[in-house]
Scaffold this motif. Sequence first.
Motif, PDB file in Angstrom:
ATOM      1  N   VAL A 236       0.867  -1.178   0.000  1.00  0.00           N
ATOM      2  CA  VAL A 236       0.000   0.000   0.000  1.00  0.00           C
ATOM      3  C   VAL A 236       0.906   1.231   0.000  1.00  0.00           C
ATOM      4  N   TRP A 237       0.963   1.917  -1.129  1.00  0.00           N
ATOM      5  CA  TRP A 237       1.737   3.153  -1.236  1.00  0.00           C
ATOM      6  C   TRP A 237       0.871   4.304  -0.748  1.00  0.00           C
ATOM      7  N   VAL A 238       1.354   5.050   0.212  1.00  0.00           N
ATOM      8  CA  VAL A 238       0.587   6.155   0.785  1.00  0.00           C
ATOM      9  C   VAL A 238       0.980   7.452   0.094  1.00  0.00           C
ATOM     10  N   SER A 239       0.020   8.068  -0.582  1.00  0.00           N
ATOM     11  CA  SER A 239       0.304   9.337  -1.249  1.00  0.00           C
ATOM     12  C   SER A 239       0.479  10.450  -0.226  1.00  0.00           C
TER      13      SER A 239
ATOM     14  N   TYR B 230       4.170   6.746  -7.282  1.00  0.00           N
ATOM     15  CA  TYR B 230       3.519   5.744  -6.436  1.00  0.00           C
ATOM     16  C   TYR B 230       2.373   5.072  -7.188  1.00  0.00           C
ATOM     17  N   ALA B 231       1.548   5.879  -7.846  1.00  0.00           N
ATOM     18  CA  ALA B 231       0.397   5.331  -8.569  1.00  0.00           C
ATOM     19  C   ALA B 231       0.847   4.419  -9.706  1.00  0.00           C
ATOM     20  N   ALA B 232       1.883   4.841 -10.429  1.00  0.00           N
ATOM     21  CA  ALA B 232       2.369   4.037 -11.545  1.00  0.00           C
ATOM     22  C   ALA B 232       2.969   2.719 -11.058  1.00  0.00           C
ATOM     23  N   ARG B 233       3.711   2.777  -9.966  1.00  0.00           N
ATOM     24  CA  ARG B 233       4.318   1.563  -9.420  1.00  0.00           C
ATOM     25  C   ARG B 233       3.243   0.594  -8.933  1.00  0.00           C
ATOM     26  N   ALA B 234       2.237   1.122  -8.252  1.00  0.00           N
ATOM     27  CA  ALA B 234       1.153   0.278  -7.761  1.00  0.00           C
ATOM     28  C   ALA B 234       0.427  -0.400  -8.921  1.00  0.00           C
ATOM     29  N   ALA B 235       0.177   0.352  -9.982  1.00  0.00           N
ATOM     30  CA  ALA B 235      -0.519  -0.223 -11.136  1.00  0.00           C
ATOM     31  C   ALA B 235       0.331  -1.306 -11.793  1.00  0.00           C
ATOM     32  N   ALA B 236       1.618  -1.060 -11.922  1.00  0.00           N
ATOM     33  CA  ALA B 236       2.495  -2.020 -12.593  1.00  0.00           C
ATOM     34  C   ALA B 236       2.639  -3.311 -11.805  1.00  0.00           C
TER      35      ALA B 236
ATOM     36  N   ASP C 239      -0.534  -3.493  -7.008  1.00  0.00           N
ATOM     37  CA  ASP C 239      -0.600  -3.132  -5.602  1.00  0.00           C
ATOM     38  C   ASP C 239      -1.622  -2.018  -5.401  1.00  0.00           C
ATOM     39  N   LEU C 240      -1.570  -1.348  -4.274  1.00  0.00           N
ATOM     40  CA  LEU C 240      -2.610  -0.399  -3.885  1.00  0.00           C
ATOM     41  C   LEU C 240      -2.035   0.981  -3.594  1.00  0.00           C
ATOM     42  N   VAL C 241      -2.884   1.984  -3.720  1.00  0.00           N
ATOM     43  CA  VAL C 241      -2.555   3.348  -3.295  1.00  0.00           C
ATOM     44  C   VAL C 241      -3.602   3.799  -2.297  1.00  0.00           C
ATOM     45  N   ALA C 242      -3.153   4.313  -1.172  1.00  0.00           N
ATOM     46  CA  ALA C 242      -4.043   4.985  -0.227  1.00  0.00           C
ATOM     47  C   ALA C 242      -3.816   6.481  -0.411  1.00  0.00           C
ATOM     48  N   ASP C 243      -4.776   7.156  -0.993  1.00  0.00           N
ATOM     49  CA  ASP C 243      -4.602   8.592  -1.274  1.00  0.00           C
ATOM     50  C   ASP C 243      -4.852   9.404  -0.013  1.00  0.00           C
TER      51      ASP C 243
ATOM     52  N   THR D  64      -4.596   8.205   8.672  1.00  0.00           N
ATOM     53  CA  THR D  64      -4.681   6.806   9.104  1.00  0.00           C
ATOM     54  C   THR D  64      -6.046   6.205   8.812  1.00  0.00           C
ATOM     55  N   ARG D  65      -7.088   7.004   8.847  1.00  0.00           N
ATOM     56  CA  ARG D  65      -8.404   6.479   8.519  1.00  0.00           C
ATOM     57  C   ARG D  65      -8.482   6.086   7.047  1.00  0.00           C
ATOM     58  N   GLU D  66      -7.804   6.841   6.182  1.00  0.00           N
ATOM     59  CA  GLU D  66      -7.804   6.495   4.760  1.00  0.00           C
ATOM     60  C   GLU D  66      -6.993   5.221   4.509  1.00  0.00           C
ATOM     61  N   ILE D  67      -5.858   5.085   5.154  1.00  0.00           N
ATOM     62  CA  ILE D  67      -5.079   3.851   5.008  1.00  0.00           C
ATOM     63  C   ILE D  67      -5.904   2.655   5.479  1.00  0.00           C
ATOM     64  N   THR D  68      -6.549   2.820   6.620  1.00  0.00           N
ATOM     65  CA  THR D  68      -7.388   1.742   7.156  1.00  0.00           C
ATOM     66  C   THR D  68      -8.514   1.400   6.193  1.00  0.00           C
ATOM     67  N   ARG D  69      -9.135   2.406   5.612  1.00  0.00           N
ATOM     68  CA  ARG D  69     -10.247   2.159   4.675  1.00  0.00           C
ATOM     69  C   ARG D  69      -9.790   1.317   3.487  1.00  0.00           C
ATOM     70  N   VAL D  70      -8.623   1.645   2.935  1.00  0.00           N
ATOM     71  CA  VAL D  70      -8.134   0.905   1.775  1.00  0.00           C
ATOM     72  C   VAL D  70      -7.888  -0.554   2.130  1.00  0.00           C
ATOM     73  N   ILE D  71      -7.309  -0.805   3.287  1.00  0.00           N
ATOM     74  CA  ILE D  71      -7.062  -2.192   3.701  1.00  0.00           C
ATOM     75  C   ILE D  71      -8.379  -2.898   4.026  1.00  0.00           C
ATOM     76  N   ALA D  72      -9.269  -2.210   4.726  1.00  0.00           N
ATOM     77  CA  ALA D  72     -10.551  -2.825   5.085  1.00  0.00           C
ATOM     78  C   ALA D  72     -11.347  -3.208   3.854  1.00  0.00           C
ATOM     79  N   ASP D  73     -11.289  -2.399   2.805  1.00  0.00           N
ATOM     80  CA  ASP D  73     -12.005  -2.703   1.580  1.00  0.00           C
ATOM     81  C   ASP D  73     -11.515  -4.006   0.956  1.00  0.00           C
ATOM     82  N   ARG D  74     -10.215  -4.301   1.103  1.00  0.00           N
ATOM     83  CA  ARG D  74      -9.662  -5.525   0.534  1.00  0.00           C
ATOM     84  C   ARG D  74      -9.883  -6.725   1.424  1.00  0.00           C
ATOM     85  N   VAL D  75      -9.961  -6.479   2.730  1.00  0.00           N
ATOM     86  CA  VAL D  75     -10.173  -7.571   3.673  1.00  0.00           C
ATOM     87  C   VAL D  75     -11.621  -7.997   3.704  1.00  0.00           C
ATOM     88  N   GLY D  76     -12.510  -6.996   3.715  1.00  0.00           N
ATOM     89  CA  GLY D  76     -13.931  -7.280   3.846  1.00  0.00           C
ATOM     90  C   GLY D  76     -14.525  -7.848   2.592  1.00  0.00           C
TER      91      GLY D  76
END
Length: 310
Positions: free
Chosen positions: A191-194, A212-218, A221-225, A298-310
């Motif tokens: 998870v790359w954090v912008s 970060y966005a380009a690396r995640a796409a390649a 992986d994920l970006v937490a904006d 931190t709430r945005e990072i958590t949201r990105v991970i929660a979306d993938r876990v849930g």
Amino acid sequence: MRRPWIVGVLLAGLLLGACGDPASGPEQSPPDPALPTAAPSPTTTTAQRPAASPTTPTAADATAKAPTVVYLGDSLAMESQKVLGQSLREQVNARYTSAPYSGTTLCDYLEGTGERSLVPPAAKAAALVRSLRPDFVVLQFWGNSWGYTPCMDGITYAEEPATYFERYAADMQRLTEQIADAGGARRPRIVWVSQGPDPITPERIRTVNALYAARAAASHDLVADAGRTVSPATARYTWAQYLPCTAYEHDHPSYCTEPGRDRAALHRDDDYLHFCLAPTTSTPKPCPVRSPGIARITREITRVIADRVG
């Protein structure tokens, strides 16, 4: 382009002295009032050595419900680490380890950098992946740009912007490869954090986030904006010390720091980079006070991970 680097030495001092470590005060951030009361976090240490949460999965499929998360980064991660750990535990029951080092950049977490790195071998990204087998590795780096860390080989944005970005992109790829190789069949998602706006080098931050966005796409992986959450709604790369209070901050008034003006403070008057509202000293530690910017990130990072876990 020249003016910003007059303050380079001052900024380096801010980064080394981060984050939120007042001369007297608690070493642990207070619990978020929006979350259930939790026991003090065992996941970090003020000596900056990684330590894992004692929580263990109870079934073979526990990863889907209780992911293992490793959080690495510079002083921005240093100040946010306990708040992120609490958020991840409460939202996704995560097993959490943080190992940030202030003043670092991506190359510090690469294996093979030896004495040129500010991160010891046991805390390298690949070493932690091999030992902890995480599901997610969260990377939050502002983008050390003045060559403080030896592993940057003296490359700075001020003197060699094109070389700086080439090196940054190359280090992103190397770090991704080392994490993937260490994970093997259980490769963790990165998870790359912008980053949020920088009043000194706004275009540098824009390009770093694009990398970060380009690396995640390649790498799938994920970006937490997270940087978007500390930016004006209509001006993503315009720095602001204050922003209007969000619905979350209205619901939790300790984060709406100036309710009479309906705005939340993101930065102190003397520090445009960090989000901890406590004064800084020379010993980097997690932020000890509730800070709207840290909560937003931190709430945005958590949201990105929660979306993938849930």
